[in-house]
Scaffold this active site. Structure first.
Site, PDB file in Angstrom:
ATOM      1  CG  HIS A 121      18.809   9.426   9.631  1.00  0.00           C
ATOM      2  ND1 HIS A 121      19.029   8.817  10.841  1.00  0.00           N
ATOM      3  CD2 HIS A 121      18.749  10.754   9.887  1.00  0.00           C
ATOM      4  CE1 HIS A 121      19.103   9.731  11.794  1.00  0.00           C
ATOM      5  NE2 HIS A 121      18.941  10.928  11.244  1.00  0.00           N
TER       6      HIS A 121
ATOM      7  CG  ASP B   4      13.587   6.853   7.464  1.00  0.00           C
ATOM      8  OD1 ASP B   4      12.681   7.642   7.795  1.00  0.00           O
ATOM      9  OD2 ASP B   4      14.788   7.066   7.699  1.00  0.00           O
TER      10      ASP B   4
ATOM     11  CD  GLN C 296      13.891  14.600   6.884  1.00  0.00           C
ATOM     12  OE1 GLN C 296      13.178  15.582   6.639  1.00  0.00           O
ATOM     13  NE2 GLN C 296      14.647  14.533   7.964  1.00  0.00           N
TER      14      GLN C 296
ATOM     15  CE  LYS D 260      13.207  13.721  11.454  1.00  0.00           C
ATOM     16  NZ  LYS D 260      14.300  14.526  11.973  1.00  0.00           N
TER      17      LYS D 260
ATOM     18  CB  CYS E  31      22.278  10.970  11.300  1.00  0.00           C
ATOM     19  SG  CYS E  31      22.402  11.743  12.919  1.00  0.00           S
TER      20      CYS E  31
END
Lengths: 150, 424
Positions: free
Chosen positions: B139, B216, B219, B242, B382
């Site tokens: 991302h 990261d 997700q 999220k 993104c």
């Protein structure tokens, strides 16, 4: 039929499929490459000019149906137009999309195909798709930002 | 998300599996009962932002109505209660990640801020000629901060390529990560393909070269409790919005041994030990990185969301999710001209599905799906370097949350078929 389906069932689909004009010019005077930062759509544009009038336009469009359709309107209507006339057409289009009263006639003379974008009015998130080719053209025509080719 | 290799623990589940059903979960999300364009809402854009259950909303309202005050320095009852609630949320984040201590938890405004914080702080420890390894599948939030750092300091940024499926190609990792590499930054789960990064392999290579590993987790975190210690990473960032929590807050976990070496990022109140006219001495540990009034209400809401997530019966949810994934993949493959971006197998992936349809741009697709109450995201997500690598400009993306049902999947497949008929 309602909502977005109505928008696509109108003339936009045919307009997008028309693929008017070339993707490149043999000897362009100006180029511009403009992105829609929200979605990544891109218009790469080349122009031939005589004075301040567009004599030829070529575009490579990487975008949605609305962007393609708007680019095809430009390909039809921009040749022969000056920067001022193109700005006026963009302003009328923008005013129509925003539901505001345009300062001139709607659709502008020579740009009648822009009327096909009226169903886009209620889809605010898509206004930028229609306006992207105009942004590319006006950037190419801008002495400050348009990229003249040596 | 399948547990295998993800570091997702799913342990200590409070709610018995027998008590769980999609309907029982959906009852906790009032927003799911609204209509969109005359249709029931089928929300499948959870990888962008998902909804908050009543429990989170009640925690936020409770804090606002009973304990709203600043933290750490209030000498009054409300200040004490606010501090307790804020620190309890920190504890929830630590338990969710299985961090060694809540002192390793930094509240941020979200993953993007977490990456920028880490890039800024770690950047102060790097020198010209050092290398950073990032994947092309990232991302932008886990790409641009490192790219900018490299431009600013004259570092070399090297890229982990992807396979045709969009999954990371780790075959050349041993060569890519050299002795000069100081940091490897990858996502745990791709926000485009749903593929899960083999963090243990990345960690092993990074450790061998003495490089830090930044992950990261935006997700991955929504799909169940994690174990950052088992994953053997150094930094892990995720966002609340999220993970069924409020917007405007996130977590950056940094392993204590690394945390203690980092210089401050933002400076101001709340992160100092002593300020004189001659200079400032900063606090040590996580508080050093929380300048100013932190996002108190949001953090309390996030804590409630993570507590709620930790109580869910993840084995049952994952079985149900596997069924939805299998049906969705099968249904998508039956649509003519549709190409799935990512792995085609239902196991070992997160429920994020990107696809392109020949002759149909994703913006047009998503716009028409909205007519049917089906919410998807279209665009480059993104992740433009990944899109370029795969020769794509845009995809449509469906992403599942724990409240999605078979009806949502069938609504998507039905509307997608109609959309393709209209656009072609």
């Amino acid at each position: 039929m309602n909502g977005a389906a109505e928008m696509y069932a109108g003339g936009i689909k045919e307009l997008a499929a028309a693929h008017t004009g070339p993707e490149s010019l043999p000897d362009p005077d100006r180029t511009a490459s403009v992105d829609n930062p929200f979605c990544g759509d891109r218009v790469d544009l080349q122009l031939a000019l005589e004075g301040d009038r567009v004599t030829a336009i070529a575009q490579r469009v990487r975008g949605c149906m609305l962007c393609e359709a708007a680019a095809n309107v430009l390909a039809r209507s921009a040749p022969g137009a000056s920067r001022t006339e193109i700005e006026a057409a963009r302003d009328s289009l923008q005013a129509m999309l925003r539901g505001a009263k345009a300062s001139g006639e709607w659709p502008p003379q020579g740009w009648e195909a822009l009327a096909g974008f009226e169903p886009v009015r209620r889809h605010k998130s898509r206004h930028g798709c229609v306006l992207l080719p105009f942004a590319a053209l006006l950037e190419a025509l801008s002495p400050a930002t348009g990229c003249p080719l040596d | 998300m399948s547990q295998s290799g993800t570091g997702q623990s799913g342990a200590d589940l409070a709610l018995p599996e027998a008590d769980w059903s999609p309907a029982s979960l959906r009852a906790q999300f009032p927003i799911l009962h609204r209509q969109v364009n005359g249709h029931a809402l089928h929300y499948l854009d959870n990888a962008a932002t998902t909804f908050s259950p009543l429990r989170v909303q009640e925690a936020v309202a409770g804090f606002e109505n009973h304990s709203r005050a600043n933290v750490q320095r209030g000498m009054h009852q409300l200040g004490v209660e606010a501090t307790d609630a804020f620190e309890a949320a920190r504890g929830s984040a630590a338990r969710y990640l299985n961090a060694a201590s809540s002192e390793e938890i930094i509240f941020t405004s979200g993953t993007t801020f977490g990456v920028n914080l880490a890039a800024h702080c770690l950047g102060q420890l790097l020198r010209t000629g050092d290398e950073i390894v990032v994947s092309v599948a990232e991302h932008h939030s886990n790409f641009v901060p490192w790219q900018r750092l490299c431009e600013r300091l004259g570092l070399q940024m090297k890229l982990i390529p992807v396979q045709a499926s969009g999954s990371l190609d780790l075959d050349g990792l041993e060569t890519l990560v050299t002795e000069r590499c100081r940091l490897v930054a990858v996502s745990h789960v791709s926000n485009v393909t749903g593929s899960v990064t083999d963090l243990k392999t990345v960690s092993r290579v990074a450790r061998r070269r003495g490089a830090l590993l930044f992950v990261d987790g935006a997700q991955a975190a929504p799909h169940g409790p994690l174990d950052v210690q088992a994953l053997d990473v150094d930094c892990y960032a995720f966002s609340s919005h999220k993970c069924y929590g409020p917007t405007g807050v996130g977590v950056l976990w940094v392993r204590d041994a690394v945390l203690q070496t980092l210089p401050p990022f933002l400076v101001g109140g709340g992160m100092i030990e002593r300020v004189t006219c001659e200079g400032t001495r900063y606090l040590h540990g996580n508080r050093r990185f929380e300048a100013g009034t932190p996002p108190l209400v949001q953090a309390v809401g996030l804590g409630a969301a993570l507590d709620w997530l930790m109580e869910l019966p993840w084995p049952a949810i994952r079985r149900y999710e596997l069924g939805l994934t299998t049906r969705l993949l099968q249904g998508l493959s039956a649509i003519g001209g549709l190409s799935l971006v990512g792995e085609r197998q239902p196991q070992g992936r997160a429920p994020i599905f990107s696809f392109a349809i020949e002759g149909c741009h994703s913006h047009d697709v998503c716009q028409i799906l909205d007519d049917y109450g089906v919410a998807l995201r279209g665009g480059h997500h993104c992740a433009q370097p990944l899109m370029d690598s795969l020769g794509l400009t845009a995809t449509s993306r469906a992403s599942l949350a724990v409240f999605n049902t078979r009806e949502d999947v069938e609504a998507l497949l039905h509307a997608l078929q109609r959309t393709v008929e209209l656009l072609r």
